[in-house]
Scaffold this active site. Structure first.
Site, PDB file in Angstrom:
ATOM      1  N   LYS A  24      -1.287   9.499  -0.129  1.00  0.00           N
ATOM      2  CA  LYS A  24      -0.632   8.537   0.588  1.00  0.00           C
ATOM      3  C   LYS A  24       0.454   7.861  -0.143  1.00  0.00           C
ATOM      4  O   LYS A  24       0.270   7.496  -1.508  1.00  0.00           O
ATOM      5  CB  LYS A  24      -1.720   7.341   1.522  1.00  0.00           C
ATOM      6  CG  LYS A  24      -2.785   8.159   2.275  1.00  0.00           C
ATOM      7  CD  LYS A  24      -1.797   8.811   3.706  1.00  0.00           C
ATOM      8  CE  LYS A  24      -2.713   9.208   4.683  1.00  0.00           C
ATOM      9  NZ  LYS A  24      -2.139  10.072   5.566  1.00  0.00           N
ATOM     10  N   CYS A  25       1.462   7.369   0.434  1.00  0.00           N
ATOM     11  CA  CYS A  25       2.537   6.588  -0.203  1.00  0.00           C
ATOM     12  C   CYS A  25       1.811   5.449  -0.933  1.00  0.00           C
ATOM     13  O   CYS A  25       0.988   4.875  -0.178  1.00  0.00           O
ATOM     14  CB  CYS A  25       3.342   6.139   0.751  1.00  0.00           C
ATOM     15  SG  CYS A  25       4.734   5.273   0.271  1.00  0.00           S
TER      16      CYS A  25
END
Length: 86
Positions: A24-25
């Site tokens: 994930k970012c």
């Protein structure tokens, strides 16, 4: 190593590959930044990611640092190809 195989396939310049699928970012971008550092101008980095937010992050990053970026998507995997700027 995977880089030397990719290098033989392209026949052009050094290519490195980062698998950021499932991350994930901001992890995909952090991995990309780390992998781009040792590359020379004109060398390429391929990043495969599944987080849609990466599209925006990678675009802004590439524009800020002047790297060329090509993006494609297939089966929910986004492939970013950076060509490093000087």
């Amino acid at each position: 190593s995977h880089a030397s195989i990719a290098d033989r396939i392209t026949g052009l310049c050094m290519v490195d590959i980062v698998d950021a699928q499932g991350l994930k970012c901001p992890l995909p971008l952090l991995k990309a930044k780390q992998a781009l550092k040792p590359l020379s101008a004109g060398e390429q980095l391929i990043v495969q990611a599944t987080d849609g937010a990466s599209k925006r992050d990678f675009k802004v990053f590439a524009e800020h640092f002047g790297h060329e970026l090509v993006c494609s998507e297939h089966n929910n995997v986004i492939t970013f190809t950076f060509t490093k700027n000087c």
